[in-house]
Write a protein that holds these residues in place. Structure first.
Motif, PDB file in Angstrom:
ATOM      1  N   VAL A   1      50.564 -46.794  87.904  1.00  0.00           N
ATOM      2  CA  VAL A   1      50.121 -47.771  88.913  1.00  0.00           C
ATOM      3  C   VAL A   1      50.427 -49.183  88.442  1.00  0.00           C
ATOM      4  O   VAL A   1      50.939 -50.012  89.211  1.00  0.00           O
ATOM      5  N   ALA A   2      50.111 -49.483  87.180  1.00  0.00           N
ATOM      6  CA  ALA A   2      50.346 -50.824  86.640  1.00  0.00           C
ATOM      7  C   ALA A   2      51.818 -51.194  86.700  1.00  0.00           C
ATOM      8  O   ALA A   2      52.179 -52.350  86.954  1.00  0.00           O
ATOM      9  N   GLN A   3      52.671 -50.211  86.473  1.00  0.00           N
ATOM     10  CA  GLN A   3      54.115 -50.466  86.505  1.00  0.00           C
ATOM     11  C   GLN A   3      54.582 -50.759  87.925  1.00  0.00           C
ATOM     12  O   GLN A   3      55.399 -51.658  88.151  1.00  0.00           O
ATOM     13  N   GLN A   4      54.051 -50.000  88.894  1.00  0.00           N
ATOM     14  CA  GLN A   4      54.450 -50.212  90.294  1.00  0.00           C
ATOM     15  C   GLN A   4      53.914 -51.532  90.840  1.00  0.00           C
ATOM     16  O   GLN A   4      54.593 -52.224  91.595  1.00  0.00           O
ATOM     17  N   CYS A   5      52.674 -51.850  90.470  1.00  0.00           N
ATOM     18  CA  CYS A   5      52.010 -53.033  91.035  1.00  0.00           C
ATOM     19  C   CYS A   5      52.129 -54.261  90.153  1.00  0.00           C
ATOM     20  O   CYS A   5      51.700 -55.347  90.554  1.00  0.00           O
TER      21      CYS A   5
ATOM     22  N   LEU B   1      56.149 -38.959  86.756  1.00  0.00           N
ATOM     23  CA  LEU B   1      55.375 -40.208  86.735  1.00  0.00           C
ATOM     24  C   LEU B   1      55.435 -40.911  85.377  1.00  0.00           C
ATOM     25  O   LEU B   1      54.774 -41.928  85.185  1.00  0.00           O
ATOM     26  N   ASP B   2      56.221 -40.391  84.460  1.00  0.00           N
ATOM     27  CA  ASP B   2      56.286 -40.942  83.109  1.00  0.00           C
ATOM     28  C   ASP B   2      57.019 -42.284  83.103  1.00  0.00           C
ATOM     29  O   ASP B   2      58.180 -42.365  83.506  1.00  0.00           O
ATOM     30  N   VAL B   3      56.335 -43.337  82.670  1.00  0.00           N
ATOM     31  CA  VAL B   3      56.942 -44.678  82.648  1.00  0.00           C
ATOM     32  C   VAL B   3      57.046 -45.227  81.225  1.00  0.00           C
ATOM     33  O   VAL B   3      57.293 -46.425  81.044  1.00  0.00           O
ATOM     34  N   GLN B   4      56.881 -44.370  80.211  1.00  0.00           N
ATOM     35  CA  GLN B   4      56.831 -44.915  78.858  1.00  0.00           C
ATOM     36  C   GLN B   4      58.171 -45.440  78.355  1.00  0.00           C
ATOM     37  O   GLN B   4      58.221 -46.166  77.356  1.00  0.00           O
TER      38      GLN B   4
ATOM     39  N   PRO C   1      56.179 -52.670  79.526  1.00  0.00           N
ATOM     40  CA  PRO C   1      55.027 -52.905  80.403  1.00  0.00           C
ATOM     41  C   PRO C   1      55.262 -54.073  81.347  1.00  0.00           C
ATOM     42  O   PRO C   1      55.814 -55.104  80.944  1.00  0.00           O
ATOM     43  N   ALA C   2      54.838 -53.897  82.590  1.00  0.00           N
ATOM     44  CA  ALA C   2      55.035 -54.935  83.601  1.00  0.00           C
ATOM     45  C   ALA C   2      53.940 -55.999  83.553  1.00  0.00           C
ATOM     46  O   ALA C   2      54.072 -57.060  84.145  1.00  0.00           O
TER      47      ALA C   2
END
Length: 204
Positions: free
Chosen positions: A86-90, A137-140, A144-145
């Motif tokens: 969520v943090a990455q998308q938003c 869903l893995d964004v590692q 970080p956004a």
């Protein structure tokens, strides 16, 4: 580039872990803390469906109208994995509480019927395809956004603290010498979380 001086948080999303619910001790403590000291903050802790794809679809719909510049997300365990997505998308700040690092690997052995932690009479089915949904869903691999705070207990009996620490190299980290997966001392961390997220105070 991650902003050094974020705006106040006016909308806060809390995501519970696997087999958990909005009735978890941490979710209720966070909700009560926000209601008492930051009543102007909109707090949402939804019951997440077992399907990761369905979970993020529900979250995206629920926060669609939220202001991206003043929202934040907190996630515990599997909820921490979702919170990072969520943090990455938003592009919003996140707080990770003993976050799951590789749930696709860890939950593969939990395929089948599961009982809810807070209501053992309530069951759900964790389907094989959910493992691939988790992997998607893995964004590692992405930087970080926005700012991250990770609260990690060395005494976590479920997840490896070394993996959690390595997963969030750019986060502000509170590393607890003991503790447990549930973060039984969570009340001691509420003020730290509020300061990190700059929760809007009063009726701001």
């Amino acid at each position: 580039m991650v902003p050094a001086h974020p705006s106040s948080t006016t909308h806060l999303l809390y995501l519970h872990g696997f087999r958990s619910s909005p009735q978890s001790a941490k979710a209720r403590l966070m909700a009560a803390y926000v209601a008492r000291l930051h009543p102007s903050v909109q707090f949402w802790c939804p019951q997440l469906p077992p399907s990761p794809r369905a979970a993020v679809e529900m979250l995206c719909a629920g926060i669609a109208a939220w202001p991206r510049a003043s929202m934040a997300v907190i996630g515990s365990s599997l909820g921490g994995y979702y919170a990072s997505w969520v943090a990455q998308q938003c592009r919003c700040p996140s707080v990770l509480l003993n976050p799951a690092v590789d749930p696709a690997r860890d939950l593969a052995r939990h395929i089948g019927d599961q009982a809810s932690w807070h209501d053992p009479a309530e069951h759900f089915y964790f389907a094989p395809e959910f493992v691939d949904e988790l992997r998607a869903l893995d964004v590692q691999s992405q930087p970080p956004a926005a700012r991250q705070l990770a609260i990690i207990a060395k005494g976590d009996e479920v997840l490896d603290w070394h993996e959690m620490l390595a997963r969030y190299p750019q986060a502000q980290v509170t590393l607890l010498e003991g503790g447990d997966h549930a973060l039984s001392d969570f009340p001691a961390h509420l003020a730290t979380i509020a300061r990190f997220l700059q929760l809007a105070s009063g009726t701001d």
